[in-house]
Scaffold this motif. Structure first.
Motif, PDB file in Angstrom:
ATOM      1  N   ARG A 241       3.060  54.532 -25.223  1.00 43.03           N
ATOM      2  CA  ARG A 241       2.747  54.942 -26.598  1.00 43.03           C
ATOM      3  C   ARG A 241       1.598  54.130 -27.166  1.00 43.03           C
ATOM      4  O   ARG A 241       0.726  54.663 -27.859  1.00 43.03           O
ATOM      5  CB  ARG A 241       3.987  54.816 -27.473  1.00 43.03           C
ATOM      6  CG  ARG A 241       5.034  55.896 -27.243  1.00 43.03           C
ATOM      7  CD  ARG A 241       6.016  55.945 -28.398  1.00 43.03           C
ATOM      8  NE  ARG A 241       6.783  54.710 -28.504  1.00 43.03           N
ATOM      9  CZ  ARG A 241       7.957  54.510 -27.935  1.00 43.03           C
ATOM     10  NH1 ARG A 241       8.510  55.456 -27.207  1.00 43.03           N
ATOM     11  NH2 ARG A 241       8.596  53.360 -28.091  1.00 43.03           N
ATOM     12  N   ARG A 242       1.581  52.829 -26.875  1.00 39.49           N
ATOM     13  CA  ARG A 242       0.493  51.994 -27.376  1.00 39.49           C
ATOM     14  C   ARG A 242      -0.840  52.389 -26.764  1.00 39.49           C
ATOM     15  O   ARG A 242      -1.873  52.371 -27.453  1.00 39.49           O
ATOM     16  CB  ARG A 242       0.785  50.518 -27.081  1.00 39.49           C
ATOM     17  CG  ARG A 242       1.900  49.918 -27.928  1.00 39.49           C
ATOM     18  CD  ARG A 242       1.980  48.429 -27.727  1.00 39.49           C
ATOM     19  NE  ARG A 242       0.768  47.778 -28.174  1.00 39.49           N
ATOM     20  CZ  ARG A 242       0.523  46.485 -28.008  1.00 39.49           C
ATOM     21  NH1 ARG A 242       1.399  45.714 -27.371  1.00 39.49           N
ATOM     22  NH2 ARG A 242      -0.598  45.947 -28.443  1.00 39.49           N
ATOM     23  N   ARG A 243      -0.829  52.722 -25.466  1.00 39.51           N
ATOM     24  CA  ARG A 243      -2.082  53.136 -24.827  1.00 39.51           C
ATOM     25  C   ARG A 243      -2.641  54.412 -25.446  1.00 39.51           C
ATOM     26  O   ARG A 243      -3.839  54.663 -25.361  1.00 39.51           O
ATOM     27  CB  ARG A 243      -1.862  53.333 -23.327  1.00 39.51           C
ATOM     28  CG  ARG A 243      -1.780  52.042 -22.536  1.00 39.51           C
ATOM     29  CD  ARG A 243      -1.965  52.296 -21.057  1.00 39.51           C
ATOM     30  NE  ARG A 243      -0.880  53.072 -20.506  1.00 39.51           N
ATOM     31  CZ  ARG A 243       0.194  52.563 -19.942  1.00 39.51           C
ATOM     32  NH1 ARG A 243       0.347  51.255 -19.883  1.00 39.51           N
ATOM     33  NH2 ARG A 243       1.130  53.352 -19.433  1.00 39.51           N
ATOM     34  N   VAL A 244      -1.794  55.211 -26.046  1.00 37.79           N
ATOM     35  CA  VAL A 244      -2.257  56.443 -26.676  1.00 37.79           C
ATOM     36  C   VAL A 244      -2.542  56.228 -28.163  1.00 37.79           C
ATOM     37  O   VAL A 244      -3.579  56.654 -28.678  1.00 37.79           O
ATOM     38  CB  VAL A 244      -1.211  57.568 -26.481  1.00 37.79           C
ATOM     39  CG1 VAL A 244      -1.621  58.822 -27.250  1.00 37.79           C
ATOM     40  CG2 VAL A 244      -1.059  57.886 -25.001  1.00 37.79           C
ATOM     41  N   THR A 245      -1.617  55.571 -28.848  1.00 36.65           N
ATOM     42  CA  THR A 245      -1.730  55.474 -30.304  1.00 36.65           C
ATOM     43  C   THR A 245      -2.836  54.527 -30.755  1.00 36.65           C
ATOM     44  O   THR A 245      -3.546  54.826 -31.718  1.00 36.65           O
ATOM     45  CB  THR A 245      -0.393  55.025 -30.900  1.00 36.65           C
ATOM     46  OG1 THR A 245       0.015  53.777 -30.302  1.00 36.65           O
ATOM     47  CG2 THR A 245       0.685  56.064 -30.665  1.00 36.65           C
ATOM     48  N   VAL A 246      -3.001  53.389 -30.068  1.00 35.78           N
ATOM     49  CA  VAL A 246      -4.008  52.420 -30.520  1.00 35.78           C
ATOM     50  C   VAL A 246      -5.422  53.003 -30.436  1.00 35.78           C
ATOM     51  O   VAL A 246      -6.179  52.951 -31.420  1.00 35.78           O
ATOM     52  CB  VAL A 246      -3.878  51.105 -29.718  1.00 35.78           C
ATOM     53  CG1 VAL A 246      -5.044  50.166 -30.038  1.00 35.78           C
ATOM     54  CG2 VAL A 246      -2.559  50.418 -30.038  1.00 35.78           C
ATOM     55  N   PRO A 247      -5.851  53.577 -29.299  1.00 34.17           N
ATOM     56  CA  PRO A 247      -7.186  54.205 -29.302  1.00 34.17           C
ATOM     57  C   PRO A 247      -7.299  55.364 -30.292  1.00 34.17           C
ATOM     58  O   PRO A 247      -8.356  55.553 -30.901  1.00 34.17           O
ATOM     59  CB  PRO A 247      -7.346  54.701 -27.856  1.00 34.17           C
ATOM     60  CG  PRO A 247      -6.406  53.899 -27.061  1.00 34.17           C
ATOM     61  CD  PRO A 247      -5.242  53.627 -27.944  1.00 34.17           C
TER      62      PRO A 247
ATOM     63  N   ALA B 111     -10.019  55.567 -33.278  1.00 33.74           N
ATOM     64  CA  ALA B 111     -10.960  56.681 -33.435  1.00 33.74           C
ATOM     65  C   ALA B 111     -10.852  57.313 -34.814  1.00 33.74           C
ATOM     66  O   ALA B 111     -11.870  57.644 -35.437  1.00 33.74           O
ATOM     67  CB  ALA B 111     -10.692  57.731 -32.354  1.00 33.74           C
ATOM     68  N   VAL B 112      -9.628  57.461 -35.313  1.00 31.59           N
ATOM     69  CA  VAL B 112      -9.439  58.050 -36.642  1.00 31.59           C
ATOM     70  C   VAL B 112     -10.057  57.158 -37.720  1.00 31.59           C
ATOM     71  O   VAL B 112     -10.706  57.650 -38.662  1.00 31.59           O
ATOM     72  CB  VAL B 112      -7.938  58.281 -36.907  1.00 31.59           C
ATOM     73  CG1 VAL B 112      -7.705  58.656 -38.371  1.00 31.59           C
ATOM     74  CG2 VAL B 112      -7.402  59.380 -36.003  1.00 31.59           C
ATOM     75  N   VAL B 113      -9.888  55.839 -37.586  1.00 33.24           N
ATOM     76  CA  VAL B 113     -10.465  54.916 -38.569  1.00 33.24           C
ATOM     77  C   VAL B 113     -11.992  54.991 -38.542  1.00 33.24           C
ATOM     78  O   VAL B 113     -12.655  55.031 -39.601  1.00 33.24           O
ATOM     79  CB  VAL B 113      -9.985  53.481 -38.289  1.00 33.24           C
ATOM     80  CG1 VAL B 113     -10.759  52.481 -39.141  1.00 33.24           C
ATOM     81  CG2 VAL B 113      -8.489  53.363 -38.576  1.00 33.24           C
TER      82      VAL B 113
END
Length: 301
Positions: free
Chosen positions: A51-57, A61-63
């Motif tokens: 989940r971290r590998r997906v959510t952090v990037p 990107a959203v920021v």
């Protein structure tokens, strides 16, 4: 006078031995429960890591996109210099068919150059590992070849080979063979000498040592170099298209730059990044197929 028998006999245990109740074997059950608990905790950690590998990037990107949109919306940077993300997405959708056509041309050039560059790099690396004289002769040439800017050599390639496919492919080959060569030579030389001596004592030939020992040891570094070369392939093709051609993302960029259509300029930049990431993903897929033991090691970890 003889003594009379007393009539007493040696005392013997009269009561029969009663069976002693054995305690239930609970130790294996506890060990099994502990193993299951550790396995569940490990699976939970793996799920959190995924989940971290997906959510952090994704959050990053959203920021970045949000800050970009805010900078343009509040007029911090003029809109004619920096288009908003909404304008870039609209340009991608509006020119989708045209971008697809140019992307096909760029991918063709990049794929051909990458395949040829990988083959050239592999042959050069094998020769440098096999013959010390060849290594001493080619090592400075391989290094110097990467000190020449591709932007400087691209016009010469166009002059020599014309505006067709050949100069783009040649430039991609020049850009991609170096990481392959360096990574393979390093991988070949990282093999344990004792292992090679063991193979020689078992009467293994040079080719058997190469395919059974050196090549498997160099695969990890080879795919690392191939991943770098995959990104260089797209960039090299685009740079070659800047200086002459009839189709390709570099030709498209030149046209929209001259018309000051910066939203389309940013759109093609994003598309180039997506294509590079796609090629890197393809390399990762090939690595999983060629190195199945890496998957087993990751599962054990």
């Amino acid at each position: 006078m003889a003594s009379e028998p007393t009539g007493e006999k040696d005392a013997e245990p009269q009561a029969a031995a009663q069976p002693v109740a054995q305690p239930m074997a609970v130790q294996p059950t506890r060990e099994r429960a502990g193993q299951e608990d550790r396995s569940s905790r490990r699976k939970a950690r793996l799920r959190r890591a995924r989940r971290r590998r997906v959510t952090v990037p994704l959050i990053t990107a959203v920021v970045i996109i949000g800050v970009w949109q805010a900078v343009v919306a509040f007029g911090i940077v003029p809109n004619f210099l920096l288009p908003s993300p909404v304008q870039v997405v609209y340009a991608l959708v509006a020119d989708a068919s045209l971008l697809a056509m140019h992307s096909a041309a760029t991918l063709t050039e990049a794929a051909l150059g990458l395949v040829i560059g990988t083959g050239v790099g592999f042959v050069v690396a094998v020769l440098m590992d096999r013959f010390q004289t060849v290594s001493l002769a080619l090592d400075p040439i391989v290094t110097v070849s990467q000190t020449i800017p591709t932007v400087a050599i691209a016009p010469l390639l166009v002059l020599w080979f014309g505006y067709g496919l050949a100069p783009k492919v040649v430039l991609v080959v020049i850009s991609t063979f170096f990481p392959i060569t360096v990574s393979l030579v390093g991988g070949f030389r990282s093999v344990d000498p004792d292992l090679i001596d063991l193979m020689r004592t078992m009467r293994a030939s040079r080719w058997q040592i190469f395919w059974k020992v050196k090549m498997p040891a160099a695969l990890d570094q080879f795919f690392s170099g191939l991943r770098i070369s995959a990104t260089y392939a797209i960039v090299g093709a685009v740079i070659a298209e800047w200086l002459g051609g009839f189709s390709g993302l570099g030709v498209y960029m030149t046209r929209v730059r001259k018309s000051f259509a910066y939203d389309r300029m940013f759109a093609v930049i994003i598309l180039i990044s997506v294509l590079s990431l796609a090629l890197m993903g393809l390399v990762d897929w090939l690595q999983r197929i060629a190195m199945p033991w890496k998957r087993a090691e990751r599962k054990e970890d």
